[in-house]
Design a protein around this motif. Structure first.
Motif, PDB file in Angstrom:
ATOM      1  N   GLY A  57     -91.579 -21.815  54.593  1.00 61.54           N
ATOM      2  CA  GLY A  57     -90.407 -21.441  53.313  1.00 61.54           C
ATOM      3  C   GLY A  57     -90.537 -22.033  52.331  1.00 61.54           C
ATOM      4  O   GLY A  57     -89.703 -22.138  51.682  1.00 61.54           O
ATOM      5  N   TRP A  58     -91.726 -23.208  51.940  1.00 67.82           N
ATOM      6  CA  TRP A  58     -91.762 -23.749  50.795  1.00 67.82           C
ATOM      7  C   TRP A  58     -93.000 -23.683  50.306  1.00 67.82           C
ATOM      8  O   TRP A  58     -93.984 -23.768  50.648  1.00 67.82           O
ATOM      9  CB  TRP A  58     -91.378 -25.184  51.064  1.00 67.82           C
ATOM     10  N   PRO A  59     -93.087 -23.389  49.006  1.00 65.29           N
ATOM     11  CA  PRO A  59     -92.254 -22.940  47.982  1.00 65.29           C
ATOM     12  C   PRO A  59     -91.440 -21.873  48.398  1.00 65.29           C
ATOM     13  O   PRO A  59     -92.126 -20.871  48.958  1.00 65.29           O
ATOM     14  CB  PRO A  59     -93.040 -22.974  46.516  1.00 65.29           C
ATOM     15  N   PRO A  60     -90.326 -21.685  47.754  1.00 59.49           N
ATOM     16  CA  PRO A  60     -89.454 -20.352  48.209  1.00 59.49           C
ATOM     17  C   PRO A  60     -89.725 -19.151  47.456  1.00 59.49           C
ATOM     18  O   PRO A  60     -89.296 -18.672  46.497  1.00 59.49           O
ATOM     19  CB  PRO A  60     -87.897 -20.793  47.801  1.00 59.49           C
ATOM     20  N   VAL A  61     -91.198 -18.605  47.938  1.00 59.70           N
ATOM     21  CA  VAL A  61     -91.578 -17.379  47.306  1.00 59.70           C
ATOM     22  C   VAL A  61     -91.409 -16.446  48.423  1.00 59.70           C
ATOM     23  O   VAL A  61     -91.800 -16.509  49.663  1.00 59.70           O
ATOM     24  CB  VAL A  61     -93.165 -17.569  47.005  1.00 59.70           C
ATOM     25  N   CYS A  62     -90.816 -15.428  48.247  1.00 59.70           N
ATOM     26  CA  CYS A  62     -90.629 -14.064  49.181  1.00 59.70           C
ATOM     27  C   CYS A  62     -91.866 -13.761  49.798  1.00 59.70           C
ATOM     28  O   CYS A  62     -92.733 -13.646  49.107  1.00 59.70           O
ATOM     29  CB  CYS A  62     -89.492 -13.384  48.744  1.00 59.70           C
ATOM     30  N   SER A  63     -91.890 -13.643  51.227  1.00 59.96           N
ATOM     31  CA  SER A  63     -93.094 -13.285  51.996  1.00 59.96           C
ATOM     32  C   SER A  63     -93.851 -12.011  51.330  1.00 59.96           C
ATOM     33  O   SER A  63     -95.101 -12.098  51.342  1.00 59.96           O
ATOM     34  CB  SER A  63     -92.902 -13.092  53.455  1.00 59.96           C
ATOM     35  N   TYR A  64     -93.029 -11.117  50.967  1.00 64.01           N
ATOM     36  CA  TYR A  64     -93.914 -10.055  50.381  1.00 64.01           C
ATOM     37  C   TYR A  64     -94.616 -10.298  49.144  1.00 64.01           C
ATOM     38  O   TYR A  64     -95.729  -9.827  48.956  1.00 64.01           O
ATOM     39  CB  TYR A  64     -92.471  -8.765  50.192  1.00 64.01           C
ATOM     40  N   ARG A  65     -94.044 -11.086  48.326  1.00 64.73           N
ATOM     41  CA  ARG A  65     -94.682 -11.574  47.203  1.00 64.73           C
ATOM     42  C   ARG A  65     -96.060 -12.577  47.417  1.00 64.73           C
ATOM     43  O   ARG A  65     -97.039 -12.456  46.927  1.00 64.73           O
ATOM     44  CB  ARG A  65     -93.929 -12.256  46.346  1.00 64.73           C
ATOM     45  N   LYS A  67     -97.864 -12.216  49.955  1.00 71.61           N
ATOM     46  CA  LYS A  67     -98.888 -11.427  50.490  1.00 71.61           C
ATOM     47  C   LYS A  67     -99.503 -10.595  49.640  1.00 71.61           C
ATOM     48  O   LYS A  67    -100.648 -10.287  49.569  1.00 71.61           O
ATOM     49  CB  LYS A  67     -98.373 -10.494  51.664  1.00 71.61           C
ATOM     50  N   SER A  69     -99.412 -10.900  46.142  1.00 75.60           N
ATOM     51  CA  SER A  69     -99.749 -11.479  44.707  1.00 75.60           C
ATOM     52  C   SER A  69    -101.085 -12.312  44.697  1.00 75.60           C
ATOM     53  O   SER A  69    -101.336 -13.245  43.793  1.00 75.60           O
ATOM     54  CB  SER A  69     -98.671 -12.018  43.936  1.00 75.60           C
TER      55      SER A  69
ATOM     56  N   ASP B  76     -86.071 -14.449  53.448  1.00 77.68           N
ATOM     57  CA  ASP B  76     -87.177 -14.056  52.330  1.00 77.68           C
ATOM     58  C   ASP B  76     -88.301 -15.076  52.714  1.00 77.68           C
ATOM     59  O   ASP B  76     -89.381 -14.652  52.268  1.00 77.68           O
ATOM     60  CB  ASP B  76     -86.743 -14.098  50.927  1.00 77.68           C
ATOM     61  N   PHE B  77     -87.856 -16.258  53.054  1.00 81.94           N
ATOM     62  CA  PHE B  77     -88.825 -17.273  53.169  1.00 81.94           C
ATOM     63  C   PHE B  77     -89.192 -17.724  54.713  1.00 81.94           C
ATOM     64  O   PHE B  77     -89.520 -18.690  55.222  1.00 81.94           O
ATOM     65  CB  PHE B  77     -88.178 -18.570  52.436  1.00 81.94           C
ATOM     66  N   GLU B 162     -91.559  -3.855  53.640  1.00 78.50           N
ATOM     67  CA  GLU B 162     -92.827  -3.681  54.385  1.00 78.50           C
ATOM     68  C   GLU B 162     -92.768  -2.487  55.261  1.00 78.50           C
ATOM     69  O   GLU B 162     -91.987  -2.230  56.249  1.00 78.50           O
ATOM     70  CB  GLU B 162     -92.634  -4.944  55.621  1.00 78.50           C
ATOM     71  N   TYR B 293     -97.111  -8.983  39.770  1.00 73.47           N
ATOM     72  CA  TYR B 293     -97.794  -8.785  40.930  1.00 73.47           C
ATOM     73  C   TYR B 293     -99.226  -8.551  40.368  1.00 73.47           C
ATOM     74  O   TYR B 293    -100.300  -8.318  41.058  1.00 73.47           O
ATOM     75  CB  TYR B 293     -97.519  -7.543  41.728  1.00 73.47           C
ATOM     76  N   ARG B 483     -81.213 -26.242  53.112  1.00 73.86           N
ATOM     77  CA  ARG B 483     -81.881 -26.641  54.107  1.00 73.86           C
ATOM     78  C   ARG B 483     -82.492 -27.898  53.914  1.00 73.86           C
ATOM     79  O   ARG B 483     -82.949 -28.525  52.805  1.00 73.86           O
ATOM     80  CB  ARG B 483     -83.217 -25.723  53.988  1.00 73.86           C
TER      81      ARG B 483
END
Lengths: 184, 571
Positions: A57-65, A67, A69, B76-77, B162, B293, B483
């Motif tokens: 989870g670091w850096p805090p970039v969301c997982s969708y992004r 994958k 970008s 999200d993370f 997703e 993107y 965290r």
């Protein structure tokens, strides 16, 4: 609150590091070793962690992004062959920060220890990493700056030292002609 | 108390729109509570577990528009394990059973099944708008049901979900009689759509203002679509790969010249180099540009593009723009209000942005109020300058890629820099911290950040005092997520009543123990205190002294939830 030392083991990343309490500076150094920042050419002997460079989870970039970008064009997959291995592998050069990082990855890929050593001291190592460049020439890995290397590397080969028998390995390109004939 | 008949009060309430204002109205007296609940049409539920759907429906029978949020932000993370919760199903089932005439549904971080979508599509004849953000659990089959059954659909907006692609033709399921579309966003879908069906759909949707395509829509199809929809205001381009000498490119250039109403542009999921000149003609009209993107666009091309965008208010880009590029933004985009700069590579781009870029922006763009900035380093001096130049920040999220990194010039922590931000920006509502930070920064936050509602902390602080400064000082705090910080039981338990004034608290890899969480849960029955026990061991008895790896607590009127997976222990 009771704390040992400066109590900073709390922020120590739990990726299998030794249990010893570290002081503030050492903690930072340890973290930066994990990240690989600035450590590109240093010995990778400290790399006990399985998943180097990965704090969840670091850096805090969301997982969708994460994958979606990645620049497809920026991936640099090259074939890697090792003498004696029944099949080849592929490795993405863009995912590595430098030669020691690459050597570590090759060790893991083929289970061949000594890659890291071979970069530092070609004369003594069992295996010699070589690569085919844009001109089709076979070159010794490690002579040129990393960025230049990844631009020109088309494929990699881990050659047995014994195949270079009778030929003293010297830096900076003197190997070129010999390897050319071996690689054909 | 009432000097006016109910109808008059209802009429007045019609003008009161925001959730908070309506909530305030309902607290004035029993009569206003009653009138307000029957006239309320839009409800926002920030945590789907804070209340049961039945109770919601009972209170607001006139509900037309519902917003629901599920998983905690740190999901999200990848910090929230799979299957934690946030299921849409019970909500749709309850709404379907009732007489609620649902028209709009907006979901964030929820698990949405195809069955739920199917039920949704069949249960509400006037359903108009579906917005799904960061959701999962559904496939294109569910979308097909929405397309086929919602006869008056105006909006289908899928953002960063997703979605499993079942290779059906979901887009073709929009009947010929569907002509009401205003907004269609399927950029996050991976699969192909029938281009013919898409073009026909666009052709019969005269009100279509917003269209965001996915990667599979090629350039020539884009050109045909733009021809049919010159009224588009918001366009998301899928594939933008073409040969500059081709017929298709020339046709596209001409078509673009006709699309003068486009003010918002995004996508470019696939880009060939040197293709961007075609869109320069629309750039001067753009107020919003999202290229975050567009991994295929190099820094130099980005910069050339931005030079044409003098009216930008919102800009989302990747850090390959570099400090110099941000300087160009600062010179060109004087109306800029929101900026997001994302990291472009796994380790961050070495030529990427630093404190210099941010300072340049702050000097050139005084209207800036929202920032998300991923960078390699930051200095206190820069933050102090930024704070002085931009006192209007509402959202300030800074992420220094290397955690724990101090000010590279002075090697000091970044306490003073962030302190300057909170002291100068009195309207700050959201803050994310990074870099090396001691308890001092939290003292500043507690003292000055009076409007702060959401705070995100990672790898910061030295002792419980840090967390206590925040809990004591920030009266409007709603969401706190922490965290890898040395905050423990004393910080957690000092003011337990505080948590009922907040939506939620997340703490992971901190110093709180099971015993403290149990105590908290016991004292505060209207909180759900969840701890995640991801140990694979069979014998996972929770000893009080054990450190808790992940804890999520939230206020609720719904009691302990019944859909929690095995690893979630609600104390």
């Amino acid at each position: 609150m009771e704390k040992e030392g400066l109590g900073l083991e709390i922020t120590e990343l739990r990726l299998g590091l030794p249990e010893s309490v570290v002081n503030k500076n050492e903690k930072k150094r340890v973290f930066s070793e994990i990240e690989g920042v600035g450590d590109e050419n240093s010995s990778s002997g400290d790399r006990k962690m399985e998943k180097k460079n990965e704090v969840v989870g670091w850096p805090p970039v969301c997982s969708y992004r994460k994958k979606n970008s990645i620049n497809e064009a920026s991936k640099m997959y090259v074939k890697v062959s090792m003498d004696g291995a029944p099949f080849l592998r592929k490795i993405d050069l863009a995912m590595h920060k430098g030669y020691s990082d690459l050597a570590f990855a090759l060790e893991k890929l083929f289970g061949c220890y000594g890659m890291v050593e071979s970069l530092k001291n070609a004369d003594n190592s069992e295996q010699v990493p070589i690569y085919e460049d844009k001109d089709g020439d076979w070159m010794l890995v490690g002579d040129v700056p990393w960025e230049m290397f990844i631009e020109s590397c088309k494929r990699l080969r881990i050659m047995k030292r014994s195949d270079a028998k009778g030929f003293g390995l010297q830096p900076k390109g003197s190997l070129k002609g010999f390897i050319e004939s071996v690689a054909k | 108390m009432n000097y006016f008949p109910d109808e008059v009060i209802e009429h007045i309430f019609d003008y009161v729109v925001s959730h908070r204002d309506r909530n305030a109205l309902s607290l004035v007296c029993k009569s206003w509570y009653r009138i307000e609940r029957f006239t309320r049409q839009r409800v926002f539920i920030g945590n789907c577990y804070s209340i049961t759907p039945e109770r919601l429906i009972q209170r607001f029978p006139g509900l037309k528009s519902l917003t629901l949020k599920g998983k905690p932000h740190f999901a999200d993370f990848s910090l929230v394990p799979y299957d934690w919760g946030g299921f849409l199903c019970p909500w749709i089932e309850a709404l379907a059973k009732s007489r609620v005439g649902l028209e709009e549904l907006r979901l964030k971080r929820m698990v949405v099944s195809d069955e739920s979508l199917e039920l949704l599509s069949r249960s509400f004849t006037h359903f108009k708008s579906l917005v799904l953000v960061s959701c999962e659990g559904f496939t294109t089959d569910g979308l097909a049901a929405i397309a086929a059954n919602c006869r008056f659909l105006r909006e289908l907006d899928l953002q960063e979900n997703e979605v499993e692609d079942h290779k059906g033709q979901w887009l073709s399921c929009f009947p010929d009689s569907c002509t009401s579309l205003v907004s269609l966003n399927f950029a996050c879908l991976k699969g192909e759509v029938s281009l013919g069906a898409l073009e026909r759909l666009v052709a019969r949707s005269p009100n279509l203002k917003s269209l965001k395509l996915n990667r599979s829509v090629p350039l020539d199809a884009l050109q045909r679509i733009m021809m049919r929809a010159p009224q588009l205001a918001d366009l998301g381009i899928g594939s933008f790969v073409h040969d500059p000498d081709s017929e298709a490119y020339i046709r596209l250039k001409n078509t673009i010249l006709k699309c003068k109403s486009i003010t918002s542009l995004s996508g470019f999921l696939e880009v060939a180099p040197h293709c961007l000149a075609a869109i320069y003609p629309i750039c001067p009209n753009l107020t919003s540009l999202n290229l975050s993107y567009a991994a295929g666009i190099q820094g130099s091309e980005l910069i050339k593009l931005i030079r044409h965008c003098g009216k930008l208010q919102r800009l989302w880009i990747m850090d390959c723009i570099g400090d110099k590029g941000l300087g160009v933004v600062a010179m060109t985009c004087k109306d800029l209000q929101e900026l997001r700069v994302f990291p472009s590579a796994p380790y961050g781009n070495p030529a990427a942005v630093t404190e210099k870029g941010l300072v340049a922006i702050s000097m050139g763009c005084p209207k800036l109020h929202s920032l998300l900035y991923f960078c390699h380093q930051m200095t206190n001096a820069a933050l102090i300058t930024v704070a002085k130049n931009c006192p209007n920040f509402i959202r300030f999220r800074l992420c220094i890629l290397e955690a724990l990194k101090p000010d590279p010039d002075t090697l000091e922590p970044l306490d003073e820099g962030f302190g300057a931000i909170v002291q100068s920006c009195r309207r700050l509502r959201r803050l994310s911290l990074s870099g090396q930070l001691t308890d001092q920064v939290f003292l500043y936050i507690g003292m000055y950040a009076e409007q702060l509602e959401m705070l995100s902390i990672a790898f910061a602080g030295e002792s419980d005092k840090g967390m206590l400064y925040v809990l004591n000082g920030c009266k409007k705090l709603r969401k706190l997520e922490i965290r890898d910080c040395p905050f423990g039981n004393m910080a957690l338990l000092t003011d337990v009543g505080k948590y009922e004034t907040m939506r939620s608290l997340w703490m992971s890899s901190c110093e709180v123990t099971v015993g403290a969480c149990k105590l908290l849960a016991k004292k505060m029955p209207r909180l759900n205190v969840e701890i995640f026990n991801e140990n694979e061991q069979e014998d996972c008895s929770l000893e009080d002294g054990q450190r808790v790896e992940k804890m999520y607590l939230y206020r609720t009127l719904a009691g302990k939830r019944k859909d929690a997976p095995e690893y979630v222990w609600t104390l």
